[in-house]
Design an enzyme around this catalytic site. Structure first.
Site, PDB file in Angstrom:
ATOM      1  N   HIS A 188      -3.560  -5.118   0.918  1.00  0.00           N
ATOM      2  CA  HIS A 188      -2.918  -5.424   2.208  1.00  0.00           C
ATOM      3  C   HIS A 188      -2.913  -6.924   2.499  1.00  0.00           C
ATOM      4  O   HIS A 188      -3.772  -7.422   3.241  1.00  0.00           O
ATOM      5  CB  HIS A 188      -3.645  -4.697   3.339  1.00  0.00           C
ATOM      6  CG  HIS A 188      -3.353  -3.246   3.435  1.00  0.00           C
ATOM      7  ND1 HIS A 188      -2.276  -2.740   4.118  1.00  0.00           N
ATOM      8  CD2 HIS A 188      -4.014  -2.186   2.914  1.00  0.00           C
ATOM      9  CE1 HIS A 188      -2.275  -1.422   4.034  1.00  0.00           C
ATOM     10  NE2 HIS A 188      -3.316  -1.057   3.308  1.00  0.00           N
ATOM     11  N   GLU A 190      -0.992  -8.435   4.457  1.00  0.00           N
ATOM     12  CA  GLU A 190      -0.645  -8.635   5.874  1.00  0.00           C
ATOM     13  C   GLU A 190      -1.828  -8.414   6.812  1.00  0.00           C
ATOM     14  O   GLU A 190      -1.778  -8.784   7.991  1.00  0.00           O
ATOM     15  CB  GLU A 190       0.510  -7.703   6.256  1.00  0.00           C
ATOM     16  CG  GLU A 190       0.142  -6.313   6.730  1.00  0.00           C
ATOM     17  CD  GLU A 190      -0.498  -5.393   5.682  1.00  0.00           C
ATOM     18  OE1 GLU A 190      -0.810  -4.247   6.041  1.00  0.00           O
ATOM     19  OE2 GLU A 190      -0.695  -5.807   4.531  1.00  0.00           O
ATOM     20  N   CYS A 192       0.834  -1.204   0.000  1.00  0.00           N
ATOM     21  CA  CYS A 192       0.000   0.000   0.000  1.00  0.00           C
ATOM     22  C   CYS A 192       0.871   1.258   0.000  1.00  0.00           C
ATOM     23  O   CYS A 192       1.484   1.574  -1.006  1.00  0.00           O
ATOM     24  CB  CYS A 192      -0.993  -0.018   1.161  1.00  0.00           C
ATOM     25  SG  CYS A 192      -2.375   1.134   0.922  1.00  0.00           S
TER      26      CYS A 192
END
Length: 228
Positions: free
Chosen positions: A165, A167, A87
């Site tokens: 994202h 993660e 990002c």
């Protein structure tokens, strides 16, 4: 032991799924709070690095730590240290390699799918997304995925960047919604409760896809224990 630097740029944008992935793969994570003034160590000390997200923008009124981060990413490329940008980290990588960052007409928030040019490296989703800016690819970059909002993944030099994202967990998504106080979700017509419920329902699917993406990024550089 393989060592990886994690450049965290915001308190509520932590390493998330990177932590259990690294434990399973025998990778030591060194997490530095870039926004908190932690010093940026020399890239050559690490086998690979991750640059995480932030609600800051690289277009105007950059925070004071942003330009040093972009400079560090240039140094990492010169040192041949692979970086995965996520990002904001992806946008910083674009700038470091000569690309641009522009504002989206409409924020991209929620669970998104991407059209992947290499599904083995970048699975198609769904992925958690929360951003208002988008990249124009650097010279010599290769687009790996996109959707109607623009490029969603690219590689350039030793770096890979993803706009979404991988993660993030459902819990992290809820923290972002708390911090936003519902403004962005309301503006684009997304109902928070439904979004959070769906994120919880597919959490195991997202986790498996994220581990796969991390494996393909890191495995191109270092041997991984227990890679799927």
């Amino acid at each position: 032991m393989t060592t990886a630097l994690v450049l965290q740029c915001q308190a509520d944008a932590p390493p998330g799924l990177l932590e259990p992935w690294a434990r399973e793969r025998g990778i030591a994570l060194d997490v530095r709070r870039v926004d908190g003034g932690d010093p940026l160590p020399a890239p050559y000390r690490y086998d690979l690095a991750f640059a995480l997200g932030s609600d800051a923008s690289l277009i105007e009124q950059r925070p004071p730590w942003a330009d040093p981060l972009v400079d560090w990413l240039r140094d990492a490329e010169a040192a041949a240290v692979p970086v995965l940008g996520i990002c904001f980290g992806a946008q910083a990588l674009a700038l470091a390699h000569g690309g641009r960052v522009t504002r989206l007409a409409r924020p991209e928030i929620g669970l998104v799918d991407v059209d992947s040019a290499d599904a083995d490296r970048i699975p198609g989703g769904p992925w958690i997304a929360w951003h208002e800016d988008v990249v124009a690819l650097p010279p010599l970059a290769y687009e790996l995925a996109r959707n109607e909002f623009g490029p969603q993944a690219f590689c350039v030099g030793h770096a890979v960047a993803v706009q979404f994202h991988p993660e993030a967990t459902a819990e992290i998504l809820s923290r972002w919604a708390d911090a936003d106080e519902g403004r962005s979700l309301a503006a684009i017509g997304v109902e928070r409760a439904a979004l959070e419920q769906r994120a919880r329902q597919i959490e195991s699917q997202v986790s498996a896809a994220a581990f796969h993406l991390f494996d393909r990024f890191a495995g191109a550089t270092v041997p991984l224990a227990n890679a799927r």
